[in-house]
Write an enzyme that holds these catalytic residues in place. Structure first.
Site, PDB file in Angstrom:
ATOM      1  N   ALA A 190       0.780  -1.231   0.000  1.00  0.00           N
ATOM      2  CA  ALA A 190       0.000   0.000   0.000  1.00  0.00           C
ATOM      3  C   ALA A 190       0.813   1.284   0.000  1.00  0.00           C
ATOM      4  CB  ALA A 190      -0.949   0.005   1.195  1.00  0.00           C
ATOM      5  N   ALA A 191       1.980   1.302   0.640  1.00  0.00           N
ATOM      6  CA  ALA A 191       2.723   2.556   0.772  1.00  0.00           C
ATOM      7  C   ALA A 191       3.095   3.094  -0.609  1.00  0.00           C
ATOM      8  CB  ALA A 191       3.982   2.328   1.615  1.00  0.00           C
ATOM      9  N   PRO A 192       3.106   4.415  -0.799  1.00  0.00           N
ATOM     10  CA  PRO A 192       2.964   5.467   0.224  1.00  0.00           C
ATOM     11  C   PRO A 192       1.537   5.800   0.608  1.00  0.00           C
ATOM     12  CG  PRO A 192       3.411   6.468  -1.893  1.00  0.00           C
ATOM     13  CD  PRO A 192       3.473   4.978  -2.120  1.00  0.00           C
ATOM     14  N   GLY A 193       0.519   5.238  -0.028  1.00  0.00           N
ATOM     15  CA  GLY A 193      -0.835   5.377   0.473  1.00  0.00           C
ATOM     16  C   GLY A 193      -1.815   6.130  -0.404  1.00  0.00           C
ATOM     17  N   LYS A 195      -3.202   5.229  -3.270  1.00  0.00           N
ATOM     18  CA  LYS A 195      -4.281   4.334  -3.724  1.00  0.00           C
ATOM     19  C   LYS A 195      -5.165   3.927  -2.557  1.00  0.00           C
ATOM     20  CE  LYS A 195      -1.559   2.353  -7.533  1.00  0.00           C
ATOM     21  NZ  LYS A 195      -0.241   2.887  -7.107  1.00  0.00           N
ATOM     22  N   ASP A 221       1.971  -3.055   4.193  1.00  0.00           N
ATOM     23  CA  ASP A 221       3.257  -2.825   3.549  1.00  0.00           C
ATOM     24  C   ASP A 221       4.349  -3.520   4.333  1.00  0.00           C
ATOM     25  OD1 ASP A 221       4.178  -0.970   1.156  1.00  0.00           O
ATOM     26  OD2 ASP A 221       5.798  -0.976   2.623  1.00  0.00           O
ATOM     27  N   CYS A 339       4.137  -0.395 -12.250  1.00  0.00           N
ATOM     28  CA  CYS A 339       4.546   0.806 -12.982  1.00  0.00           C
ATOM     29  C   CYS A 339       5.772   0.479 -13.827  1.00  0.00           C
ATOM     30  CB  CYS A 339       4.804   1.975 -12.036  1.00  0.00           C
ATOM     31  SG  CYS A 339       5.981   1.620 -10.715  1.00  0.00           S
TER      32      CYS A 339
END
Length: 810
Positions: A190-193, A195, A221, A339
């Site tokens: 999840a980080a940095p958060g 989404k 994370d 990405c």
């Protein structure tokens, strides 16, 4: 913990963030040969080219030869900034209106006049004009008054939480999850958060009438420092429906509860309403990747890019994705995304997932969703590059590289038998002849004369977002639907048990009998845990680097996790304790207990050492005093929804509130021995007032500014409705004596309040002081402290500024 002002210091852990790498110092003139500092070696711009990159992606054919120049040119330009309006914000409509009618029109007019300025614009594919894009340099901001005002506007709204800055393509995966307010959502990495914040927006925005949603988001994370950044990001959402955990994604706990484990006599209450396994309706699997899709915002990747990075991450990505699918409910949806532009990290991973899952998982065609988003179909053929050698098939892989280059990296996923002579035995002990395999010592340096493999899977349903299509970064997205339980895959013939991953053997040796018995008692009688028994055995003897687990490996990993919880780790060292601390730990248990009193500051959460505990707050005296003091309506769900992070009830400083869904997960976590390592949970609702004046108040806990919007509709005491004039003055001056208020009746009522925290609500025009106002999402209110002769607001200066702005708009 979310909500602490001190959490901002965690930014020191992220000094190497990449957002600003394109920006030059003000005095830099190294790019201009006409300036005297041209030869100054103090700063050099990042090289935006890499011959290996060009060769790799030309060979992969990710774009046609005709558009290669446009593609590479776009990659060498800085990425436009993008941001998203928080759809659940109290001032969402006002912010969108200001962007559309003020900033956009002003900048459009200036762009027409000057010709050098691009106006801000909404992203055409994002719903309801809630996502925007801007493309300005710092120099332009300094020179243009409208841009400077826009920049200050962005900073303020971002700090408050009304706006989130996020790369445009990063906003896409949550949109394809099709999240609903009653669903459990897992964000595995999840980080940095950003989404996670977006997912929380979706479930809250879709909830009825501003009520708390029935669903929740669990954000996980691996890195604890990145978890701190995640908490800092999401605390602006002020949500009761979030849990943040700190686990490896590929080993995320399943939390099976098949019987009561607290002791042999207790029984579960409301068993029919309790969840017995932590499964999710939606899973976002945005896995770690090589990140070459972010070249535009991180140009430092150019100089260190190489094709081997994707090969090295391939197995980890498969394991995380498979774990995500095992945690997904039947009928649920998972989005796999990276990405990266590398097919080894993208289509190859999706192909392997589909092969392992058989027909239990399907790719979803979402081409009719978000029609204005330009996307390209996934690739069905690609090659693998091994240290400059292009390979079209696994049979072309050199012998001693077959533990690095795996069959799953190729379109077909087929493996081949290695032969060193005609009499070599296969994995099951049978002899094979040379016609069944190839000689492994013949490297293939070119694939010109080799027929390329083409996948027979529907990979065209995957999506590739390319930078030059809509001036964005690059991204890969695949939407997966789980139609049935994952199959129990039988072990393939691989010489013997000794040829399994060495990690399994190490775990066997390190697990104690006591730990094994405890976990067997906890999870051994699973009748419906088919998904947890997925066999992921390596298809070749040398494939141990993939760490793809079998049914035994899955079980062992569960036991190992529990062993870490019970015994403090495989080697007796608690998770989160570094080697130096482990070296200092005494071997004698008596010494440990003797020193326990000296180490009280080391928090323990279940079996996780060094982590604040998560406990249900059950001090009835304090709870009663809070309910009585604020006159909290009985319809507000209080029982079992309060959580604290301190073992000592007398020293509790903060009380957090959790939704029903989060409460259910916490109860399950307690039943299974606290397998989840929770770093943040719930919304800070009450905070102990530590001042001297606060200690003499009838209730020592005040309502926090974060929790006020949730509890406000249920507060019947210690609440006043101020006129616009008095409300404005209170926000401007922060502290006001009773006699200074314009409304005499308000002054008298304020003086009659009990000493302590109170709530001041902006009274609507035309309403009298005695009229009750039914609070909703549009109600403007603030927490205050009622002293002996004055009222003082208990919010930050920035929050005051935002309320003043909202007050003026109202």
């Amino acid at each position: 913990m979310g909500g602490r002002r001190g959490s901002r210091t965690q930014r020191k852990h992220f000094k190497q963030r990449r957002e600003n790498v394109w920006k030059r110092p003000e005095t830099d003139s190294s790019s201009d040969p006409n300036k005297p500092n041209y030869n100054n070696p103090g700063w050099q711009p990042f090289a935006t080219q890499n011959s290996s990159f060009d060769e790799y992606y030309k060979e992969q054919g990710i774009v046609s030869p005709e558009e290669w120049d446009a593609f590479i040119k776009m990659l060498r330009n800085p990425l436009p900034a993008a941001f998203r309006i928080n759809s659940t914000s109290q001032f969402c409509e006002d912010i969108r209106s200001q962007l559309e009618n003020d900033f956009m029109k002003s900048l459009q007019a200036e762009a027409i006049e000057g010709g050098d300025l691009e106006p801000i614009k909404p992203l055409p594919w994002y719903p309801d004009n809630l996502a925007w894009q801007s493309n300005f340099s710092r120099m332009q901001i300094r020179k243009n008054q409208t841009l400077e005002r826009f920049h200050e506007f962005l900073k303020l709204e971002t700090e408050i939480g009304n706006i989130s800055r996020q790369e445009a393509v990063s906003m896409v995966p949550p949109l394809f999850l099709d999240v609903r307010p009653d669903q459990f959502v897992l964000d595995m990495c999840a980080a940095p958060g950003s989404k996670t914040f977006q997912l929380l927006e979706i479930i809250h925005h879709a909830a009825k009438g501003g009520s708390l949603p029935d669903g929740m988001v669990l954000a996980n994370d691996l890195d604890v420092q990145r978890c701190n950044l995640l908490i800092h990001q999401t605390k602006r959402m002020c949500t009761t429906n979030l849990i943040v955990t700190n686990h490896e994604g590929q080993h995320f706990p399943g939390c099976h509860s098949h019987r009561n484990i607290s002791n042999g006599s207790e029984t579960m209450n409301k068993t029919e309403q309790s969840i017995t396994q932590l499964l999710f309706d939606r899973v976002l699997c945005d896995v770690p990747c090589s990140g070459d899709g972010t070249l535009r915002k991180a140009p430092d990747i150019w100089r260190r890019w190489n094709g081997g990075t994707g090969n090295g991450l391939h197995c980890l990505q498969i394991r995380i994705a498979m774990r995500g699918l095992s945690l997904l409910k039947v009928g649920g949806r998972m989005v796999y995304s990276t990405c990266s532009m590398n097919p080894v990290e993208n289509e190859a991973v999706v192909s392997e997932i589909l092969r392992r899952c058989g027909g239990s998982v399907e790719l979803v065609d979402v081409s009719d969703e978000l029609p204005q988003l330009i996307r390209r179909p996934g690739l069905r053929k690609w090659k693998v590059c091994d240290k400059g050698v292009w390979l079209a098939s696994y049979k072309d892989v050199r012998k001693f590289h077959r533990n690095v280059i795996l069959p799953s990296m190729f379109p077909s996923g087929k493996s081949y038998v290695d032969l060193t002579d005609n009499n070599q035995k296969s994995g099951n002990g049978e002899k094979v002849n040379s016609e069944d395999g190839v000689q492994p010592d013949d490297p293939v340096s070119s694939t010109d004369n080799v027929e390329e493999e083409v996948s027979d899977l529907p990979l065209e349903c995957c999506m590739r977002i390319m930078p030059h299509d809509q001036n964005t970064g690059a991204f890969f997205i695949a939407v997966l639907h789980k139609v049935s339980n994952l199959p129990t895959i039988q072990d393939k013939s691989v010489s013997s048990q000794g040829n399994l991953s060495t990690r399994i053997d190490e775990l066997h040796e390190k697990l104690s009998d006591q730990s094994t018995e405890e976990i067997n008692g906890l999870e051994g009688s699973s009748a419906d845990g088919t998904d947890e028994k997925i066999s992921e055995v390596a298809s070749e003897p040398g494939e141990k680097t993939s760490e793809v687990t079998s049914e035994a490996d899955e079980k062992i990993s569960e036991v190992a996790l529990e062993a870490d919880l019970v015994d403090g780790g495989p080697d007796g060292v608690a998770p989160g304790i570094n080697s130096s601390e482990a070296a200092q730990a005494p071997a004698d248990k008596k010494t440990d207990s003797a020193k326990a009193g000296e180490r009280r500051k080391l928090q323990i959460q279940g079996k996780w050492r060094g982590v604040d505990p998560v406990l249900f707050f059950k001090d009835e005296a304090i709870i009663k005093s809070i309910k009585t003091f604020y006159g909290i309506d009985e319809s507000f769900p209080f029982s079992g929804h309060l959580v604290t992070r301190n073992n000592e009830a007398n020293h509790v400083k903060r009380i957090y509130y959790v939704s029903k869904s989060v409460k259910d997960v916490l109860e399950l976590n307690f039943r299974v021995g606290q397998q989840l390592k929770i770093t943040s949970v719930g919304l800070k609702m009450f905070e102990r007032q530590s001042s001297r004046e606060g200690s003499s108040a009838p209730c020592s806990f005040r309502i926090s500014s974060e929790g006020l919007p949730v509890i406000l509709p249920y507060v019947t005491k210690q609440i006043l409705y101020a006129s616009p004039a008095d409300f404005k003055h209170l926000l401007q001056y922060k502290t006001m004596k009773f006699a200074d208020f314009v409304d005499a009746e308000f002054c008298q009522k304020a003086a009659n309040l009990m000493l302590g925290c109170c709530v001041i609500v902006l009274r609507e025009v035309g309403k009298s002081l005695s009229d009750h106002i039914q609070a909703d999402t549009s109600t403007i209110a603030t927490g205050c402290w009622k002293g002996r002769a004055s009222l003082s607001v208990m919010i930050t200066a920035i929050d005051c500024q935002e309320l003043l702005k909202g007050f003026q708009l109202a």
